[in-house]
Design a protein around this motif. Structure first.
Motif, PDB file in Angstrom:
ATOM      1  N   GLN A 133       0.844  -1.154  -0.002  1.00  0.00           N
ATOM      2  CA  GLN A 133       0.032  -0.055  -0.117  1.00  0.00           C
ATOM      3  C   GLN A 133       0.831   1.270   0.012  1.00  0.00           C
ATOM      4  N   ARG A 134       2.046   1.296   0.884  1.00  0.00           N
ATOM      5  CA  ARG A 134       2.777   2.413   0.858  1.00  0.00           C
ATOM      6  C   ARG A 134       3.434   2.602  -0.666  1.00  0.00           C
ATOM      7  N   LYS A 157       1.122   4.001  -2.866  1.00  0.00           N
ATOM      8  CA  LYS A 157       0.741   5.383  -2.549  1.00  0.00           C
ATOM      9  C   LYS A 157       2.014   6.182  -3.076  1.00  0.00           C
ATOM     10  N   GLU A 158       3.112   5.914  -3.188  1.00  0.00           N
ATOM     11  CA  GLU A 158       4.056   6.669  -3.410  1.00  0.00           C
ATOM     12  C   GLU A 158       4.236   6.748  -4.882  1.00  0.00           C
ATOM     13  N   TYR A 168       1.880   6.501  -7.208  1.00  0.00           N
ATOM     14  CA  TYR A 168       0.649   7.144  -7.878  1.00  0.00           C
ATOM     15  C   TYR A 168      -0.062   8.184  -7.047  1.00  0.00           C
TER      16      TYR A 168
END
Length: 152
Positions: A145-146, A149-150, A152
């Protein structure tokens, strides 16, 4: 659990220590000051479990803190609380917990339509390697998830 349910307490430790096989919704027999304390969120399900005694199911170890303005009407915070289930549900849970070595554990406490409900689960204990595998899976998902997130 319904969508309009107001969750008061969750037993996170139960999900860490047990595999939840089935869940049931049970009502709780409470006194006036206890429900006021529950609505204030002063409940702990951490070390609680359920047992069958004389054909009735009880939640043991469920801590409901005394209501501040309850004076002499307050009850013992750790008293056995009677759970309201159908007789066939109680007998089914009792039979499965005795035969297969399973436990009956309170998972969530919530309020629906002004009534306190307890979600109980028929649970099987996790071994240490199961706990490690679950933790590794959660860590991997968190990392993915991290990263997502970074980028997109």
């Amino acid at each position: 659990m319904n969508e309009e349910a107001q969750v008061i307490a969750r037993n996170k430790k139960a999900y860490h220590d047990y595999f939840v096989l089935e869940t049931y919704e049970a009502g709780i027999e409470l006194f006036g000051t206890e429900i006021k304390s529950i609505r204030a969120g002063r409940v702990n399900l951490k070390d609680s479990f359920c047992s069958v005694d004389g054909g009735e199911m009880f939640a043991i170890g469920m801590h409901i803190s005394p209501y501040e303005m309850g004076n002499r009407f307050n009850r013992d915070p750790l008293r056995k609380k009677k759970l309201l289930l159908h007789k066939r549900e109680i007998m089914k849970l009792f039979g499965e917990s005795q035969q297969q070595g399973l436990s009956i554990i309170p998972l969530n406490l919530y309020i629906v339509n002004g009534r306190a409900k307890l979600e109980i689960g028929l649970c099987k204990g996790k071994k240490l390697y199961d706990k490690r595998a679950t933790q590794a899976k959660k860590d991997a998902e968190r990392t993915m998830q991290r990263e997502f997130k970074e980028r997109y």
